[in-house]
Design an enzyme around this catalytic site. Structure first.
Site, PDB file in Angstrom:
ATOM      1  N   ASP A 449       0.838  -1.206   0.000  1.00 37.33           N
ATOM      2  CA  ASP A 449       0.000   0.000   0.000  1.00 37.33           C
ATOM      3  C   ASP A 449       0.870   1.252   0.000  1.00 37.33           C
ATOM      4  OD1 ASP A 449      -2.349   1.462   0.096  1.00 37.33           O
ATOM      5  OD2 ASP A 449      -3.213   0.250   1.705  1.00 37.33           O
ATOM      6  N   ASP A 513     -10.906   1.930  -3.181  1.00 37.21           N
ATOM      7  CA  ASP A 513     -11.415   1.562  -1.855  1.00 37.21           C
ATOM      8  C   ASP A 513     -12.934   1.501  -1.855  1.00 37.21           C
ATOM      9  OD1 ASP A 513      -9.003   1.245  -0.660  1.00 37.21           O
ATOM     10  OD2 ASP A 513      -9.012   3.126   0.449  1.00 37.21           O
TER      11      ASP A 513
HETATM   12  C1  GLA Z   1      -5.768   1.854   2.222  1.00 35.72           C
HETATM   13  C2  GLA Z   1      -6.158   0.736   1.300  1.00 35.72           C
HETATM   14  C3  GLA Z   1      -7.221  -0.122   1.962  1.00 35.72           C
HETATM   15  C4  GLA Z   1      -6.687  -0.652   3.282  1.00 35.72           C
HETATM   16  C5  GLA Z   1      -6.218   0.490   4.147  1.00 35.72           C
HETATM   17  C6  GLA Z   1      -5.511  -0.010   5.390  1.00 35.72           C
HETATM   18  O1  GLA Z   1      -6.802   2.770   2.378  1.00 35.72           O
HETATM   19  O2  GLA Z   1      -6.581   1.229   0.063  1.00 35.72           O
HETATM   20  O3  GLA Z   1      -7.584  -1.188   1.109  1.00 35.72           O
HETATM   21  O4  GLA Z   1      -5.655  -1.563   3.040  1.00 35.72           O
HETATM   22  O5  GLA Z   1      -5.334   1.352   3.469  1.00 35.72           O
HETATM   23  O6  GLA Z   1      -5.065   1.016   6.185  1.00 35.72           O
END
Ligand code: GLA
Length: 716
Positions: A449, A513
């Site tokens: 990420d 997301d």
């Molecule tokens: C980001 C990612 C999510 C999740 C969060 C965790 O927002 O896009 O899918 O993994 O971080 O903190």
């Protein structure tokens, strides 16, 4: 040299697509793109074509026509952005004029070397057609003098047809990636990204074409810069009427300084031409992505713990979710954020990559063994290696490893700073932490990420945004070399870092997301212009979306997820038996059809009223197809218009089968179409040209239709 023109012509045809590329290289001046498009006959006399392109000299313009070249030169009268902008203290480098040194044949295309003895610079242009039909271009600039050269710009330029007067691109934000926009192209269009990562707002791609181009018609060209950081993309035209695209890494002031004999290269600039609309353009990019990916096995169904538990990691619940996931057919379990020391919310702990002893007193092995050995799934783990929270042991020990200027207040996002990977000590620390965890635990998959934009990419005098991206690529490369069986997913607050640059190191993108299936339909359509479905992470979320509060039935959520690399991000412990049975059915369809979805050709088919869309996948042998017809909004008319499925074999017979659908409550319809519950067999021409009547669907529902070739004798 041909016909005394003192010009060399270099022609290349792509292996799998009928495309031709022709470059004209004059002795003085930079190379010109004579042609890129549908194949020309091999016997074409290129010097005559070149002659036919030499225009007259208009009044009130330069006395010598300024060619639309692949490296526009300010010194020769080019009045817009040149390919190279640089400055030095010991000679003029700001108006380079190139002369040809030599041309070398490459496996795909040519490397054209040029130099300017006054500026004491040389440049090499690699350009060619890949087997997918995609044109690849890359520049390298070298300082051949003694003194330093400060480089402001090194841009790839691609001339396009003067008849291309419409442009299409993307905008977006968190939870709304890949939103499509288009406009007439009658003015300079510029996308400038200074977000450090590509960001949701600036996916580095653009499409241009003739008026009215669509998914299935019109001449178009799509172009993409394979880079995961700051960039500029431009679509412009000159007073003479030349049109061109330009793509470059955006160098911040003083960022790139070349000492004697040092070089800098651009990322790859990729472009695909289609004479038959956007789908054929996308199919070439998909083929190109597949050639690079070389996936070793079918894309397994994921379960991601994020929206089920967030930071609340409890071994009993994590195991129960794993069991419920395995029971419906999940194949890979990914433990998301919250597993490392002190990580109980998004305010602290990034950088401290040690397993949290409170949540996992016996380490991760009890969970991993349960997932892998007892349930037979793969195990994946979440990381955000490029980041550090000020509230972390790492930052307390090494505040100077973060990208921030100590003289100013740090600009925080999600309470975090970016770690300076271009600093060897910081790079070594992260590399050691990752390697140690990958060695200690049998991890099959990493969700990598990167959750913030940044605009202070240095703690030093010169900015280092470019070096940061290069260090990231180096780190990913190191990991892939050491752990070749482990797959990496690129996530960045959803889809803020999706591009062919990072695709060289990763196998999947988290597209957004937003797990709301309605929003996803638009996001995923946008994603599909440049990338194939198997790299598009797409999950079934809970009944009520966590990011929009919309409620959708399982069929609409699962049918939407089926269009990518399928996963579940829903606390199945809260799902009822009927929902679990439905999800299990959809998983079976995905498993049965993933080879077709991920190896076949894919089409976007908009409905005439713009209220529905179909995603259509057809196997390479054209014997098997799968269509997801999605009703996005209330249809404008009382009957659906026939659904035509392109590219089937005209004489081949196919069985049409409704595999799954959203509930059909009947308030919009008294009776279903006649064929709905029958055994329908049609030939390919009828399916492609006459089409199928569908029921009237409620908004936000869909149907999955399978098409399977049948031997002629089966038809009675
Ligand atoms: C980001 C990612 C999510 C999740 C969060 C965790 O927002 O896009 O899918 O993994 O971080 O903190």
């Amino acid at each position: 040299m041909k016909n005394g023109l003192n010009i060399g012509f270099y022609r290349q045809d792509s292996k799998d697509q009928s495309k031709t590329l022709v470059i004209a290289c004059p002795k003085q001046g930079s190379p010109e793109l004579l042609y890129f498009g549908d194949a020309l006959p091999v016997q074409t006399d290129l010097s005559s074509v070149y002659m036919s392109q030499q225009a007259g000299i208009p009044q009130a313009m330069m006395d010598k026509p300024v060619p639309m070249s692949l490296l526009p030169e300010a010194g020769r009268g080019w009045l817009q952005t040149p390919a190279v902008e640089a400055s030095a203290e010991d000679r003029p480098t700001w108006a380079a004029c190139w002369s040809l040194l030599d041309v070398e044949a490459l496996e795909s295309g040519f490397k054209i070397r040029l130099e300017d003895n006054v500026a004491q610079l040389s440049v090499s242009l690699s350009i060619g057609l890949l087997p997918s039909g995609v044109l690849r271009q890359q520049l390298t600039l070298t300082n051949q003098g003694q003194g330093d050269v400060m480089v402001q710009r090194l841009a790839c330029t691609l001339p396009v047809a003067a008849r291309f007067t419409e442009r299409m691109g993307f905008y977006g934000r968190w939870c709304q990636e890949f939103q499509q926009e288009r406009s007439d192209w009658h003015a300079t269009w510029l996308q400038e990204n200074r977000n450090g990562r590509n960001s949701q707002a600036n996916f580095p791609a653009v499409m241009v074409g003739e008026q009215g181009f669509g998914e299935q018609q019109g001449e178009v060209l799509g172009a993409h810069l394979a880079w995961s950081g700051n960039h500029r993309l431009k679509a412009d035209y000159t007073a003479e009427g030349h049109r061109y695209l330009q793509a470059e890494v955006l160098y911040l002031s003083g960022e790139i300084i070349l000492a004697a004999n040092e070089s800098i290269s651009t990322p790859e600039f990729l472009a695909a031409h289609s004479g038959t609309g956007l789908n054929a353009m996308s199919q070439q990019f998909h083929q190109e992505a597949r050639a690079r990916l070389q996936l070793a096995k079918p894309r397994p169904v994921h379960l991601n713990t994020w929206e089920a538990f967030y930071f609340d990691h409890d071994m009993t619940k994590l195991k129960a979710l794993a069991k419920a996931a395995a029971d419906v057919g999940v194949e890979r379990y990914i433990l998301d954020d919250g597993w490392f020391r002190g990580r109980n919310n998004d305010k602290a702990a990034l950088g401290d990559w040690f397993v949290d002893e409170n949540k996992y007193p016996d380490g991760l092995m009890p969970l991993i063994s349960y997932v892998k050995e007892e349930l037979g799934m793969e195990f994946g783990l979440w990381f955000e290696p490029e980041m550090v929270n000020p509230d972390s042991d790492l930052f307390r020990a090494h505040p100077d490893w973060a990208l921030q200027l100590p003289q100013y207040e740090p600009a925080l996002a999600r309470n975090q700073l970016v770690l300076n990977l271009a600093k060897p000590e910081a790079y070594q620390y992260i590399r050691e932490r990752l390697f140690s965890l990958f060695t200690e635990y049998p991890i099959d998959y990493v969700k990598w990420d990167m959750n913030r934009d940044y605009s202070q990419p240095s703690g030093d005098i010169a900015p280092q945004a470019h070096a940061q991206v290069e260090a990231l690529y180096r780190l990913l490369g190191d990991i892939n070399d050491a752990f070749p069986a482990m797959e990496i997913e690129s996530c960045s607050s959803g889809g803020a870092r999706v591009d062919f640059g990072i695709l060289n190191f990763t196998k999947r993108f988290w597209a957004s997301d937003c797990n709301d299936a309605l929003e996803r339909q638009t996001i995923q359509r946008g994603f599909s212009y440049f990338l194939p479905p198997e790299v598009m992470g797409s999950h079934v979320g809970p009944d009520k979306s966590h990011t929009t509060s919309r409620v959708h039935d399982v069929a609409f959520r699962a049918g939407t997820a089926l269009l990518g690399h399928f996963g579940i991000e829903w606390n199945l412990l809260e799902a009822n038996d009927e929902q679990k049975a439905t999800i299990s059915n959809w998983l079976s369809h995905y498993k049965r059809h993933r080879a077709l979805l991920h190896d076949g050709k894919n089409w976007r088919l908009p409905s005439a009223d713009g209220r529905a869309q179909t995603q259509w996948a057809l196997s390479q042998d054209r014997l098997q197809g799968l269509a997801v017809y999605s009703q996005l909004a209330m249809p404008k008319q009382a009957q659906t218009l026939p659904l035509c499925l392109p590219n089937l074999l005209p004489d081949q017979l196919y069985r049409v089968e409704v595999l799954e659908h959203s509930p059909l409550p009947g308030h919009l319809m008294k009776a279903l179409p006649a064929w709905w519950k029958q055994d329908l067999i049609l030939n390919g021409a009828s399916l492609s040209q006459v089409g199928l009547q569908l029921p009237i669907f409620d908004p936000e529902s869909l149907v999955l239709i399978g098409i399977q070739a049948v031997p002629a004798m089966e038809k009675h």
